[in-house]
Design an enzyme around this catalytic site. Structure first.
Site, PDB file in Angstrom:
ATOM      1  N   SER A  59      -9.609  -0.320   7.364  1.00 31.37           N
ATOM      2  CA  SER A  59      -9.086  -0.257   6.001  1.00 31.37           C
ATOM      3  C   SER A  59      -8.405  -1.505   5.456  1.00 31.37           C
ATOM      4  CB  SER A  59      -8.117   0.910   5.878  1.00 31.37           C
ATOM      5  OG  SER A  59      -8.832   2.093   5.730  1.00 31.37           O
TER       6      SER A  59
ATOM      7  N   LYS B  63       0.852  -1.200   0.000  1.00 27.87           N
ATOM      8  CA  LYS B  63       0.000   0.000   0.000  1.00 27.87           C
ATOM      9  C   LYS B  63       0.881   1.241   0.000  1.00 27.87           C
ATOM     10  CE  LYS B  63      -3.848   2.075   2.618  1.00 27.87           C
ATOM     11  NZ  LYS B  63      -4.669   1.965   3.854  1.00 27.87           N
TER      12      LYS B  63
ATOM     13  N   SER C 151      -9.547   1.952   3.136  1.00 31.79           N
ATOM     14  CA  SER C 151      -8.724   2.696   2.217  1.00 31.79           C
ATOM     15  C   SER C 151      -7.732   1.820   1.453  1.00 31.79           C
ATOM     16  CB  SER C 151      -7.941   3.770   2.982  1.00 31.79           C
ATOM     17  OG  SER C 151      -7.101   3.186   3.953  1.00 31.79           O
TER      18      SER C 151
END
Ligand code: GLN
Length: 477
Positions: A178, A79, A154
Site C-alpha cells: 500500500s 494517511k 490503499s
C-alpha cells in the site's frame, strides 16, 4: 510559489533563510488543495488549526535565528489510519466517522517534533484494505495523471497528494504493497521500511505482523529524510526494533559501482504488462551502466505469495477489527433492543463490503477445524517465502523487480472482481510477508503517459542500500 520543485530541503531552507514563512507555505498548499482536491479527493480532513499553530512556532524559531529541525516548516499529509490527537481519524471507514483520538501516533509525533506542518489526513481504502482507493467509505481518489484512473491503494490519497503538489511528503502504510503500489501508479517515490524499523504505535491495525509505516515523497532523498525522522525504537511498540540507525541521508551518496543486484524470473512472468516490462528492463540496464552487476536469483515460492498473504492478512484483520463493537468506538446503531443486535447492526452499518468480506475470510481461516489447513499452513509458507529471500540475499545486495504488473487501471475496472484486485499485489506482498524493506521509484511511463515503478528490495534493516540504489537510478534517469 512553485510547489512542484519544493522538496524537504528546499522548503526548510526557504523558511530558515526567511525567503518565505512556514505559514505562507502552509497557506500555499491549502490554496492548492482548495483548487485541485475537489476533483482528486486526496484529503479526508484538514487540520488547519493544528497546522497554523505549528507553522507559527516554526516561524518564531526562524525569526529568532534558531536552526530549524530537519522538517522545519515542511507541509505534510498523514494517511488517515494514523491517530492524530484532536484531529478526526477515520481509517477511511464509517465506523470511525466521528473518532477523535486522544493521542498521537508515534510516527506523526516524530514528524511534528522534527518541525513538519500536518495539513490534514489522507484518504485511503477502508482500514487500508484495497489496491485502488475505491474502498474508501467516503469517496474515491483519482489519479492526478489521469482522472479516469485509480491512484492505487490503499495509500491512494497519500500518493496523489504528493503527485499533485498538495503536500511535500506524506506518510502511508504498507501491509501488502500500500505504499509502493500507489507510489508507482502516481509517479512518486514510496518507501516501506523493514518490519520493526518504525513504531506502529497509534497506527490503526489491519494485520499487525504485516503493517508498516513509511513515506511517499517526490525524491529518494526526501524519503530518506523522513525515514531518519520516524525510525527507531519506541517503548510503546514492543515490536519496534532496538537496532542501530544509520544516517540514511548520508549513506545516499555512496557509489553503487560493484553492487550486486538480483533479478528473479518469478517477477517477470505471465501477467506482466509489456510496457512495464520494457521500462523495468531498461531501468535495470541503466543500473548496469552505473556499474552494478546483475545476477539471476530464484524466489521459487513466489506463486504461493497471494494466497498466503490473503490468509494471514485476513486472519489478523478479523481479530483486530473485533474491537469495533459500537461500545468503545464511535459508531453505534440507533434504535436497537438487545446487546447482540447492537453489535450486529453497528458492525453491519459501519463496515463496507470489502472489510466484511475479509472479516469473514479471516474468521473462517482461524476457525476450529480449518485453522491447520489454512492459517497454520500459510504461516509455514510464509517461512518458505522468507527463506527464498534469505537465500537470494546471500548472493546479492538488493533485488530489482517491477512494483506492479500494470500501470494505473481505470476506476471501476476491477472493483467488481476482488480476485483480480488481489492478484495484482503479486510483486509487493512478498516483502511484507518476509519483513524486508522495499522502495518504489518512478522508471518511465507508458505510451498513455502513466507512470511505471521500479521496485528495489533489500535485506532486513538495510534500507540504506535500497535508498542508495534508488537514488543513483533517480539521478541517472
Ligand atoms: N492491496 C493489499 C490489500 O488489499 C495491500 C493493502 C495494504 O498494503 N494495506 O490487502
Amino acid at each position: 510559489m512553485d510547489l512542484k520543485s519544493l522538496t524537504i530541503d528546499a522548503a526548510r531552507s526557504a523558511v530558515q533563510e526567511r525567503k518565505t514563512t512556514a505559514l505562507a507555505l502552509a497557506e500555499a498548499h491549502y490554496a492548492r488543495i482548495q483548487q485541485e482536491d475537489g476533483q482528486i479527493g486526496a484529503f479526508l480532513t484538514l487540520s488547519k488549526e493544528r497546522a497554523l499553530e505549528q507553522a507559527d512556532r516554526i516561524d518564531r524559531m526562524a525569526a529568532e535565528g534558531k536552526t530549524l529541525p530537519p522538517l522545519g516548516g515542511v507541509p505534510v499529509g498523514i494517511k488517515d489510519v494514523m491517530s492524530t490527537r484532536g484531529v478526526r481519524t477515520t481509517a477511511g471507514s464509517r465506523i470511525l466517522e466521528k473518532y477523535i483520538p486522544p493521542f498521537d501516533c508515534t510516527a506523526v509525533a516524530r514528524m511534528e517534533a522534527a518541525g513538519a506542518v500536518v495539513l490534514g489526513k489522507m484518504n485511503c481504502d477502508e482500514f487500508a484494505m484495497g489496491s485502488s482507493n475505491e474502498n474508501s467509505a467516503y469517496h474515491p481518489v483519482r489519479n492526478p495523471r489521469d482522472l479516469s484512473r485509480v491512484p492505487g491503494g490503499s495509500s491512494g490519497g497519500s500518493a496523489a497528494a504528493v503527485a499533485a503538489d498538495m503536500a511535500v511528503v506524506t506518510l502511508g502504510s504498507d501491509t501488502g504493497g500500500s505504499i509502493r503500489q500507489p507510489a508507482s501508479f502516481c509517479g512518486v517515490v514510496g518507501l516501506m521500511p523493514t518490519y520493526g524499523r518504525v513504531s506502529r504505535y497509534g497506527l490503526i491495525a489491519f494485520a499487525s505482523s504485516l503493517d508498516h509505516i513509511g513515506p511517499l515523497a517526490k525524491t529518494v532523498k526526501d524519503a530518506a529524510i523522513v525515514l531518519r525522522t520516524i525510525a527507531g525504537r519506541d517503548p510503546m511498540d514492543s515490536t519496534s526494533a532496538d537496532v542501530p540507525l544509520p544516517d540514511f541521508v548520508a549513506e545516499l551518496g555512496k557509489p553503487v559501482h560493484g553492487m550486486k543486484l538480483g533479478v528473479a524470473k518469478e517477477y517477470f512472468g505471465e501477467g506482466l504488462d509489456d510496457e512495464v516490462r520494457q521500462a523495468v528492463e531498461s531501468a535495470i540496464d541503466k543500473l548496469k551502466k552505473l556499474g552494478c552487476e546483475i545476477v539471476q536469483v530464484s524466489l521459487p515460492h513466489t506463486p504461493y505469495a497471494i494466497p498466503t498473504y490473503y490468509l494471514i492478512a485476513t486472519a489478523e484483520a478479523s481479530a483486530n477489527l473485533a474491537r469495533y463493537d459500537g461500545v468503545r468506538y464511535s459508531r453505534r446503531a440507533r434504535g436497537v433492543k438487545t446487546l447482540s443486535e447492537m453489535y450486529r447492526r453497528s458492525r453491519d452499518e459501519g463496515f463496507g463490503a470489502e472489510v466484511k468480506r475479509r472479516i469473514m475470510l479471516g474468521t473462517y481461516a482461524l476457525s476450529a477445524g480449518y485453522y491447520d489447513a489454512y492459517y497454520l499452513k500459510a504461516q509455514k509458507v510464509r517461512t518458505l517465502l522468507t527463506r527464498d529471500f534469505d537465500e537470494a540475499f546471500r548472493k546479492v545486495d538488493a533485488i530489482v523487480t517491477p512494483t506492479s504488473p500494470t500501470a494505473a487501471f481505470r476506476l471501476g475496472e476491477k472493483s467488481n472482481d476482488p480476485l483480480a484486485m488481489y492478484l495484482a499485489d503479486i510483486y509487493t506482498v512478498t516483502a511484507d510477508l518476509a519483513g524486508i524493506p522495499g522502495i518504489s521509484v518512478p522508471c518511465g511511463e507508458t505510451k498513455d503517459k502513466l507512470p511505471i515503478g521500479l521496485q528495489i528490495l533489500g535485506k532486513h534493516f538495510d534500507e540504506a542500500t535500497i535508498l542508495r540504489v534508488a537514488n543513483a537510478y533517480e539521478q541517472a534517469a
